[in-house]
Design a protein around this motif. Structure first.
Motif, short mmCIF file in Angstrom:
data_model
loop_
_atom_site.label_atom_id
_atom_site.label_comp_id
_atom_site.label_asym_id
_atom_site.label_seq_id
_atom_site.Cartn_x
_atom_site.Cartn_y
_atom_site.Cartn_z
N ASP A 3 -13.01 14.66 8.28
CA ASP A 3 -12.07 14.70 9.41
C ASP A 3 -10.82 15.52 9.08
O ASP A 3 -10.45 15.67 7.90
CB ASP A 3 -11.61 13.28 9.77
N ASP A 4 -10.19 15.97 10.13
CA ASP A 4 -8.81 16.51 10.11
C ASP A 4 -8.67 17.94 9.65
O ASP A 4 -7.55 18.45 9.55
CB ASP A 4 -7.85 15.62 9.29
N HIS B 282 -12.28 16.56 17.17
CA HIS B 282 -11.42 15.46 16.70
C HIS B 282 -10.04 15.55 17.36
O HIS B 282 -9.04 15.13 16.78
CB HIS B 282 -11.31 15.54 15.18
N HIS C 82 -4.27 15.56 17.40
CA HIS C 82 -4.40 14.36 16.57
C HIS C 82 -3.21 13.42 16.78
O HIS C 82 -2.90 12.59 15.93
CB HIS C 82 -4.53 14.74 15.09
N PRO D 41 -9.21 9.87 16.66
CA PRO D 41 -8.29 9.74 15.53
C PRO D 41 -8.03 8.24 15.27
O PRO D 41 -7.77 7.50 16.22
CB PRO D 41 -7.02 10.46 16.02
ZN LIG Z 1 -8.25 12.10 11.88
#
Ligand SMILES: [Zn+2]
Length: 268
Positions: free
Chosen positions: A70-71, A121, A125, A165
């Motif tokens: 993720d991210d 995602h 965020h 998130p």
């Molecule tokens: Zn995340």
């Protein structure tokens, strides 16, 4: 008299034809009426089917590991992770942040070209932006899709998969997330959380601790959806990645990405 008798016969004949015609039309109508709702329910079942298949992963008896990052993308962590995945011949799913995709489109392109699945995602965020309104939530999804599509040079690219998130089940924004799940359904999107992790979101673990965290988290589970991050502002998962993959291989796991859920779609 004779003429009257023939006319009566004709009337009866036409009445009979009219009767059978009515019966025929009624049968056709009922067949149609029966088919319509079953078509509707089939399409809604298939939509829910994919989500229920994703939800059912955690109870799947097969030993399959879905590595998820993720991210990202980030300049430092993502390329190192990609190198390790290539060396280990393993594919993963990357839940990217739209604004970072715009910053590092080439890294996203490389990720995709090396066989990994790119999923959504959100763009910022940031919960305050995501859950401001239905429009802002859908904008976050759309802007991220557009950024991915541009980076990949595939204008119609849509992953159809979202990761909330902080996950889909949190006490904070609980109502907003419940509504957001309905919005996702409206646009043909699915979501996935995880059932295993190495706790890399806490910036305090060494590589051996990350590996141990993962081992603890996987205990007694068959299909694994493993949460990790390809950023540098958390514990560095890439320092434990190779050993983590080797551990999973030794434990008899095969690896898969979420693209397998959407293989029928030509945009992938
Ligand atoms: Zn995340």
């Amino acid at each position: 008299m004779n003429i009257y008798w023939i006319t009566k016969k004709q009337i009866l004949f036409f009445f009979a034809i009219f009767f059978f015609l009515c019966v025929g039309i009624s049968i056709c109508f009922f067949i149609f009426a029966e088919e319509k709702p079953s078509f509707k329910s089939t399409s809604s079942i298939s939509l829910e089917d994919t989500q229920s298949k994703i939800d059912a992963l955690y109870t799947n008896p097969e030993k399959v590991a879905y590595l998820t990052f993720d991210d990202g993308p980030t300049k430092v962590a993502t390329p190192i992770i990609l190198d390790i995945l290539k060396e280990e011949k393993v594919f993963a799913t990357f839940f990217v942040i739209g604004s970072r995709v715009e910053e590092f489109p080439n890294i996203v392109k490389r990720t995709y070209e090396e066989g990994h699945f790119i999923a959504n995602h959100s763009y910022s965020h940031q919960n305050t932006k995501l859950y401001q309104s239905k429009t802002s939530f859908l904008n976050e999804i759309q802007k991220t899709d557009e950024a991915i599509a541009k980076a990949l040079g595939l204008p119609s690219y849509q992953s159809h998969l979202f990761r909330f998130p902080n996950g889909s089940h949190t006490s904070e924004y609980a109502v907003a997330k419940k509504n957001a799940k309905l919005y996702l359904k409206e646009i043909g999107y699915y979501y996935v959380d995880w059932n295993a992790l190495n706790n890399d979101s806490m910036q305090k673990y060494s590589s051996s601790e990350l590996l141990q965290n993962l081992k603890n988290s996987c205990k007694g589970k068959n299909t694994l959806v493993i949460l990790m991050h390809d950023t540098v502002d958390v514990s560095k998962s890439y320092t434990a990645l190779q050993e983590s993959i080797q551990f999973l291989k030794q434990e008899g796991y095969s690896f898969a990405t979420f693209s397998s859920f959407f293989s029928d779609n030509s945009s992938f």
